[in-house]
Scaffold this active site. Structure first.
Site, short mmCIF file in Angstrom:
data_model
loop_
_atom_site.label_atom_id
_atom_site.label_comp_id
_atom_site.label_asym_id
_atom_site.label_seq_id
_atom_site.Cartn_x
_atom_site.Cartn_y
_atom_site.Cartn_z
N GLU A 194 0.84 -1.20 0.00
CA GLU A 194 0.00 0.00 0.00
C GLU A 194 0.87 1.25 0.00
O GLU A 194 1.95 1.26 0.59
CB GLU A 194 -0.93 -0.02 1.22
CG GLU A 194 -1.94 -1.16 1.09
CD GLU A 194 -2.71 -1.45 2.35
OE1 GLU A 194 -2.24 -1.06 3.43
OE2 GLU A 194 -3.76 -2.09 2.27
N ASP A 222 -4.71 -7.47 6.83
CA ASP A 222 -5.79 -8.36 6.43
C ASP A 222 -5.35 -9.81 6.36
O ASP A 222 -6.14 -10.72 6.62
CB ASP A 222 -6.35 -7.95 5.08
CG ASP A 222 -7.14 -6.65 5.16
OD1 ASP A 222 -7.55 -6.28 6.27
OD2 ASP A 222 -7.37 -6.02 4.12
#
Length: 392
Positions: A145, A161
């Protein structure tokens, strides 16, 4: 529709907050190079995706390998197939350089198969492999990210996650030096799974394996609660002990390292922990959290983008996940030797941090409390790096 991972929001927030009103060290170009190196040793083809939100317009879409932005077309209900945004990645032992635009988004990569993306009327449907029917569940993939804006680059590896195909991120600075993070220790990939397998209480149930026996990933404990792999009571004992301690003891939170005189004082009364400021006024209160609130740093531990409740909640979340709230009434506790020592803790985060070469990881949403996150940043980035590491 699946949501962006919590770390994506953290990365974007860090990029926005830390640079708000600050002059850039130098003009950041419209795109910067991203060098993708395949050190995985795997023979399958690799596919790379650069998906996100264009910071100049707020449009969602994808970037091709030249960094050209393409907006997603309108979706449907039921979801419709998204355009093929894949970029052919480097073969094993090779590198390929693509361009990153000014995005807040994700760099996905997958082995052997292209990922399946669909569009709803609300936007892109992200992979959600905690769902047994997700079309990407049997694909080996992962993502990084980042936020690239006029003030620089923030690029992180994330396990918020899931923990899956290993990789590291890096940035080259104007002076030629390179900062990297995200590499596992030798044997660290298998080490994480072995730790979860040996941990009683359902932690082995976080691991997902493909029909051919390939271990694909370990879900985060929040998803473990959703899927039933972990019992809802998994943290109850620790949470109860914390609540009991601070019935008679004061929890002091100093959320800003550069503001040592900004402190808040927590005491429990019944089911509520009230925080007061130095004047004795109650500034915010928290209901006794459950495991989902702790693992996700949300719900009863919601952290709004403000200067009081959000920073206190971030500190509480880190203390609960790292199980430092009983060993130190002054938080945040940044002494890593105190982390994960209680028998009741976030064993997923414990396993990941223990196997990282530099100890840094984004194993839960606010793992950046105390600078424990796997993040590289530079205000004048010359080049970014994504290195795919061996699955061993």
């Amino acid at each position: 529709m699946s949501r962006w991972g919590a770390a994506a929001a953290v990365a974007a927030l860090v990029g926005a907050l830390l640079t708000l009103g600050a002059p850039a060290e130098a003009a950041v170009p419209t795109t910067i190079p991203l060098k993708v190196t395949n050190n995985s040793g795997r023979g399958e083809p690799v596919y790379v995706y650069n998906l996100g939100t264009l910071l100049t317009t707020g449009q969602q879409g994808w970037a091709d390998e030249n960094g050209t932005f393409h907006a997603w077309p309108a979706g449907g209900n039921p979801p419709t197939p998204a355009p093929d945004a894949s970029i052919t990645g480097p073969a094993a032992g090779q590198s390929k350089t693509i361009r990153m635009p000014k995005f807040s988004g994700r760099i996905y990569f997958s082995y052997g198969q292209k990922l399946v993306f669909r569009l709803t009327t609300g936007g892109l449907v992200q992979p959600a492999v905690q769902n047994p029917t997700d079309p990407n569940r049997s694909i080996l993939f992962n993502w990084s990210e980042y936020t690239l804006n006029d003030s620089g680059l923030w690029l992180n590896s994330t396990q918020v996650d899931m923990f899956s195909a290993p990789y590291a991120v890096g940035v080259q600075r104007a002076d030629g030096s390179v900062g990297t993070t995200g590499h596992l220790k030798s044997g660290g990939y298998n080490g994480v799974f072995n730790t979860l397998r040996s941990q009683p209480g359902g932690w082995a149930g976080l691991i997902q394996t493909r029909s051919d026996g390939t271990v694909l990933r370990a879900l985060s404990p929040g998803y473990g609660l959703e899927t039933g792999a972990l019992p809802a009571s998994v943290l109850n004992d620790y949470i109860n002990r914390v609540w009991q301690k601070y019935t008679t003891t004061t929890l002091t939170v100093t959320p800003f390292t550069d503001q040592p005189n900004t402190r808040y004082f927590g005491r429990v009364s019944g089911n509520v922990m009230n925080f007061t400021n130095s004047s004795g006024a109650v500034v915010t209160s928290f209901q006794k959290p459950d495991a989902s609130s702790v693992f996700g740093c949300h719900k009863l531990l919601d952290a709004p983008n403000d200067l009081v409740r959000g920073p206190i909640s971030r500190t509480l979340c880190a203390g609960f996940n790292r199980s430092t709230l009983l060993v130190n009434p002054n938080q945040p506790d940044t002494t890593t030797a105190n982390f994960y020592r209680d028998a009741v803790t976030n064993h997923y985060a414990r396993a990941i941090h223990a196997q990282m070469a530099d100890g840094k990881a984004y194993a839960f949403a606010f793992d950046d409390v105390g600078n424990q996150e796997s993040l590289v940043h530079d205000g004048n980035p010359q080049q970014a790096y994504l290195t795919l590491d061996p699955l061993s």
